[in-house]
Write a protein that holds these residues in place. Structure first.
Motif, PDB file in Angstrom:
ATOM      1  N   GLY A   1      61.352  50.939  34.760  1.00 25.77           N
ATOM      2  CA  GLY A   1      62.304  52.020  34.540  1.00 25.77           C
ATOM      3  C   GLY A   1      63.129  51.932  33.281  1.00 25.77           C
ATOM      4  O   GLY A   1      64.174  52.565  33.185  1.00 25.77           O
ATOM      5  N   VAL A   2      62.650  51.190  32.275  1.00 22.54           N
ATOM      6  CA  VAL A   2      63.436  51.065  31.043  1.00 22.54           C
ATOM      7  C   VAL A   2      63.642  52.421  30.379  1.00 22.54           C
ATOM      8  O   VAL A   2      64.674  52.660  29.752  1.00 22.54           O
ATOM      9  CB  VAL A   2      62.799  50.051  30.065  1.00 22.54           C
ATOM     10  CG1 VAL A   2      61.501  50.559  29.493  1.00 22.54           C
ATOM     11  CG2 VAL A   2      63.783  49.689  28.956  1.00 22.54           C
ATOM     12  N   TRP A   3      62.706  53.336  30.565  1.00 24.37           N
ATOM     13  CA  TRP A   3      62.834  54.654  29.952  1.00 24.37           C
ATOM     14  C   TRP A   3      64.064  55.392  30.469  1.00 24.37           C
ATOM     15  O   TRP A   3      64.635  56.230  29.776  1.00 24.37           O
ATOM     16  CB  TRP A   3      61.559  55.469  30.167  1.00 24.37           C
ATOM     17  CG  TRP A   3      61.291  55.797  31.591  1.00 24.37           C
ATOM     18  CD1 TRP A   3      60.621  55.035  32.513  1.00 24.37           C
ATOM     19  CD2 TRP A   3      61.718  56.967  32.284  1.00 24.37           C
ATOM     20  NE1 TRP A   3      60.596  55.657  33.726  1.00 24.37           N
ATOM     21  CE2 TRP A   3      61.270  56.857  33.621  1.00 24.37           C
ATOM     22  CE3 TRP A   3      62.434  58.101  31.909  1.00 24.37           C
ATOM     23  CZ2 TRP A   3      61.515  57.826  34.570  1.00 24.37           C
ATOM     24  CZ3 TRP A   3      62.667  59.070  32.865  1.00 24.37           C
ATOM     25  CH2 TRP A   3      62.213  58.933  34.172  1.00 24.37           C
ATOM     26  N   LEU A   4      64.505  55.072  31.702  1.00 21.18           N
ATOM     27  CA  LEU A   4      65.712  55.718  32.229  1.00 21.18           C
ATOM     28  C   LEU A   4      66.955  55.323  31.429  1.00 21.18           C
ATOM     29  O   LEU A   4      67.844  56.138  31.212  1.00 21.18           O
ATOM     30  CB  LEU A   4      65.909  55.354  33.702  1.00 21.18           C
ATOM     31  CG  LEU A   4      64.901  55.971  34.654  1.00 21.18           C
ATOM     32  CD1 LEU A   4      65.031  55.354  36.044  1.00 21.18           C
ATOM     33  CD2 LEU A   4      65.075  57.473  34.715  1.00 21.18           C
ATOM     34  N   TYR A   5      67.001  54.077  30.985  1.00 19.53           N
ATOM     35  CA  TYR A   5      68.120  53.644  30.152  1.00 19.53           C
ATOM     36  C   TYR A   5      68.106  54.380  28.816  1.00 19.53           C
ATOM     37  O   TYR A   5      69.156  54.717  28.281  1.00 19.53           O
ATOM     38  CB  TYR A   5      68.082  52.132  29.929  1.00 19.53           C
ATOM     39  CG  TYR A   5      68.266  51.347  31.204  1.00 19.53           C
ATOM     40  CD1 TYR A   5      69.524  51.224  31.789  1.00 19.53           C
ATOM     41  CD2 TYR A   5      67.191  50.741  31.833  1.00 19.53           C
ATOM     42  CE1 TYR A   5      69.691  50.520  32.970  1.00 19.53           C
ATOM     43  CE2 TYR A   5      67.352  50.029  33.009  1.00 19.53           C
ATOM     44  CZ  TYR A   5      68.601  49.922  33.578  1.00 19.53           C
ATOM     45  OH  TYR A   5      68.770  49.231  34.733  1.00 19.53           O
TER      46      TYR A   5
ATOM     47  N   TRP B   1      83.425  60.094  28.004  1.00 13.25           N
ATOM     48  CA  TRP B   1      83.455  61.345  28.738  1.00 13.25           C
ATOM     49  C   TRP B   1      84.843  61.969  28.826  1.00 13.25           C
ATOM     50  O   TRP B   1      84.965  63.157  29.126  1.00 13.25           O
ATOM     51  CB  TRP B   1      82.788  61.175  30.105  1.00 13.25           C
ATOM     52  CG  TRP B   1      81.314  61.288  29.875  1.00 13.25           C
ATOM     53  CD1 TRP B   1      80.466  60.285  29.489  1.00 13.25           C
ATOM     54  CD2 TRP B   1      80.550  62.480  29.882  1.00 13.25           C
ATOM     55  NE1 TRP B   1      79.220  60.790  29.286  1.00 13.25           N
ATOM     56  CE2 TRP B   1      79.231  62.133  29.526  1.00 13.25           C
ATOM     57  CE3 TRP B   1      80.852  63.798  30.168  1.00 13.25           C
ATOM     58  CZ2 TRP B   1      78.221  63.077  29.442  1.00 13.25           C
ATOM     59  CZ3 TRP B   1      79.830  64.728  30.098  1.00 13.25           C
ATOM     60  CH2 TRP B   1      78.537  64.355  29.730  1.00 13.25           C
ATOM     61  N   SER B   2      85.880  61.220  28.517  1.00 10.98           N
ATOM     62  CA  SER B   2      87.196  61.854  28.444  1.00 10.98           C
ATOM     63  C   SER B   2      87.231  62.848  27.278  1.00 10.98           C
ATOM     64  O   SER B   2      88.032  63.776  27.273  1.00 10.98           O
ATOM     65  CB  SER B   2      88.297  60.803  28.292  1.00 10.98           C
ATOM     66  OG  SER B   2      88.151  60.090  27.073  1.00 10.98           O
ATOM     67  N   HIS B   3      86.330  62.673  26.331  1.00 15.21           N
ATOM     68  CA  HIS B   3      86.209  63.616  25.209  1.00 15.21           C
ATOM     69  C   HIS B   3      85.065  64.606  25.433  1.00 15.21           C
ATOM     70  O   HIS B   3      85.163  65.767  25.037  1.00 15.21           O
ATOM     71  CB  HIS B   3      85.982  62.851  23.899  1.00 15.21           C
ATOM     72  CG  HIS B   3      87.092  61.920  23.570  1.00 15.21           C
ATOM     73  ND1 HIS B   3      88.324  62.343  23.132  1.00 15.21           N
ATOM     74  CD2 HIS B   3      87.179  60.576  23.659  1.00 15.21           C
ATOM     75  CE1 HIS B   3      89.119  61.312  22.947  1.00 15.21           C
ATOM     76  NE2 HIS B   3      88.439  60.219  23.265  1.00 15.21           N
TER      77      HIS B   3
ATOM     78  N   GLY C   1      70.942  56.974  28.005  1.00 10.41           N
ATOM     79  CA  GLY C   1      71.680  56.615  26.794  1.00 10.41           C
ATOM     80  C   GLY C   1      71.920  57.836  25.925  1.00 10.41           C
ATOM     81  O   GLY C   1      72.969  57.979  25.314  1.00 10.41           O
ATOM     82  N   LEU C   2      70.946  58.736  25.901  1.00  9.22           N
ATOM     83  CA  LEU C   2      71.088  59.974  25.133  1.00  9.22           C
ATOM     84  C   LEU C   2      71.941  61.003  25.867  1.00  9.22           C
ATOM     85  O   LEU C   2      72.708  61.740  25.252  1.00  9.22           O
ATOM     86  CB  LEU C   2      69.713  60.572  24.828  1.00  9.22           C
ATOM     87  CG  LEU C   2      68.809  59.747  23.918  1.00  9.22           C
ATOM     88  CD1 LEU C   2      67.409  60.350  23.870  1.00  9.22           C
ATOM     89  CD2 LEU C   2      69.404  59.649  22.525  1.00  9.22           C
ATOM     90  N   LEU C   3      71.792  61.081  27.179  1.00 10.38           N
ATOM     91  CA  LEU C   3      72.485  62.111  27.954  1.00 10.38           C
ATOM     92  C   LEU C   3      73.912  61.724  28.349  1.00 10.38           C
ATOM     93  O   LEU C   3      74.770  62.596  28.474  1.00 10.38           O
ATOM     94  CB  LEU C   3      71.689  62.443  29.220  1.00 10.38           C
ATOM     95  CG  LEU C   3      70.312  63.047  29.006  1.00 10.38           C
ATOM     96  CD1 LEU C   3      69.605  63.246  30.342  1.00 10.38           C
ATOM     97  CD2 LEU C   3      70.404  64.351  28.232  1.00 10.38           C
ATOM     98  N   ILE C   4      74.164  60.455  28.580  1.00 11.32           N
ATOM     99  CA  ILE C   4      75.490  60.021  29.037  1.00 11.32           C
ATOM    100  C   ILE C   4      76.219  59.333  27.896  1.00 11.32           C
ATOM    101  O   ILE C   4      77.175  59.852  27.362  1.00 11.32           O
ATOM    102  CB  ILE C   4      75.371  59.092  30.267  1.00 11.32           C
ATOM    103  CG1 ILE C   4      74.736  59.857  31.430  1.00 11.32           C
ATOM    104  CG2 ILE C   4      76.738  58.544  30.660  1.00 11.32           C
ATOM    105  CD1 ILE C   4      74.361  59.012  32.609  1.00 11.32           C
ATOM    106  N   ALA C   5      75.764  58.154  27.531  1.00 16.45           N
ATOM    107  CA  ALA C   5      76.296  57.419  26.385  1.00 16.45           C
ATOM    108  C   ALA C   5      75.572  56.081  26.320  1.00 16.45           C
ATOM    109  O   ALA C   5      75.429  55.400  27.338  1.00 16.45           O
ATOM    110  CB  ALA C   5      77.799  57.189  26.496  1.00 16.45           C
ATOM    111  N   ILE C   6      75.119  55.713  25.149  1.00 18.10           N
ATOM    112  CA  ILE C   6      74.416  54.451  24.982  1.00 18.10           C
ATOM    113  C   ILE C   6      75.342  53.277  25.303  1.00 18.10           C
ATOM    114  O   ILE C   6      74.901  52.245  25.802  1.00 18.10           O
ATOM    115  CB  ILE C   6      73.798  54.341  23.561  1.00 18.10           C
ATOM    116  CG1 ILE C   6      72.786  53.206  23.498  1.00 18.10           C
ATOM    117  CG2 ILE C   6      74.856  54.195  22.497  1.00 18.10           C
ATOM    118  CD1 ILE C   6      71.555  53.431  24.327  1.00 18.10           C
ATOM    119  N   SER C   7      76.632  53.448  25.048  1.00 14.38           N
ATOM    120  CA  SER C   7      77.597  52.379  25.344  1.00 14.38           C
ATOM    121  C   SER C   7      77.775  52.172  26.843  1.00 14.38           C
ATOM    122  O   SER C   7      78.317  51.150  27.268  1.00 14.38           O
ATOM    123  CB  SER C   7      78.950  52.686  24.697  1.00 14.38           C
ATOM    124  OG  SER C   7      79.472  53.912  25.168  1.00 14.38           O
TER     125      SER C   7
END
Length: 149
Positions: free
Chosen positions: A81-85, A24-26, A89-95
């Motif tokens: 709630g695995v779908w939230l991950y 997110w710094s980028h 992962g797509l919206l924030i970062a999978i890492s």
């Protein structure tokens, strides 16, 4: 929870935090473009050159394999709630979200009775996986079309 599991959770949390800062710094550079504009520009920028296309396709397929494992592991351990991950992962970062999933997994393993039968995949998990497959294939096909001959 054992000390080993607690230390593992601390390690996972540290990885998630560093990944959040690192990505997110980028990513903040795209925020002034608004949600739609930021996404269009971000994904368009992944086509910048053969190296960016290669690393993006590589990360997509690595992410896809990890996400399939996450869904199957969540099913096995009856994790909700695995779908939230997958979504975050797509919206924030999978890492960021994979280490958070691993923390959740460690907490479940700490209290799970041995021999508990596996659960079933929920409809939302199946739909999420199908959408992820389609998005991964679409992006990969697009990179192949844009790749120089």
């Amino acid at each position: 929870m054992t000390v080993t599991r607690k230390l593992l959770c601390v390690a996972y949390a540290s990885i998630a935090l560093l990944a959040l800062i690192g990505t997110w710094s980028h990513n903040v550079a795209y925020l002034p473009l608004g949600f739609a504009g930021a996404n269009l520009r971000f994904w368009g920028d992944t086509f910048a050159n053969p190296a960016s296309r290669s690393i993006t396709v590589d990360l997509f397929f690595l992410s896809f394999a990890v996400l399939v494992w996450m869904v199957l592991e969540a099913r096995r351990l009856h994790m909700r709630g695995v779908w939230l991950y997958l979504l975050f992962g797509l919206l924030i970062a999978i890492s960021v979200t994979v280490p958070l999933f691993l923390i959740h997994r460690e907490r479940v393993l700490a209290v799970r009775a041995p021999g508990t039968p596996a659960g079933r995949l929920a409809t939302g998990d199946l739909i999420g996986l199908a959408l992820l497959v389609l998005a991964t294939l679409a992006y990969t096909a697009t990179t192949l079309v844009r790749a120089p001959a």
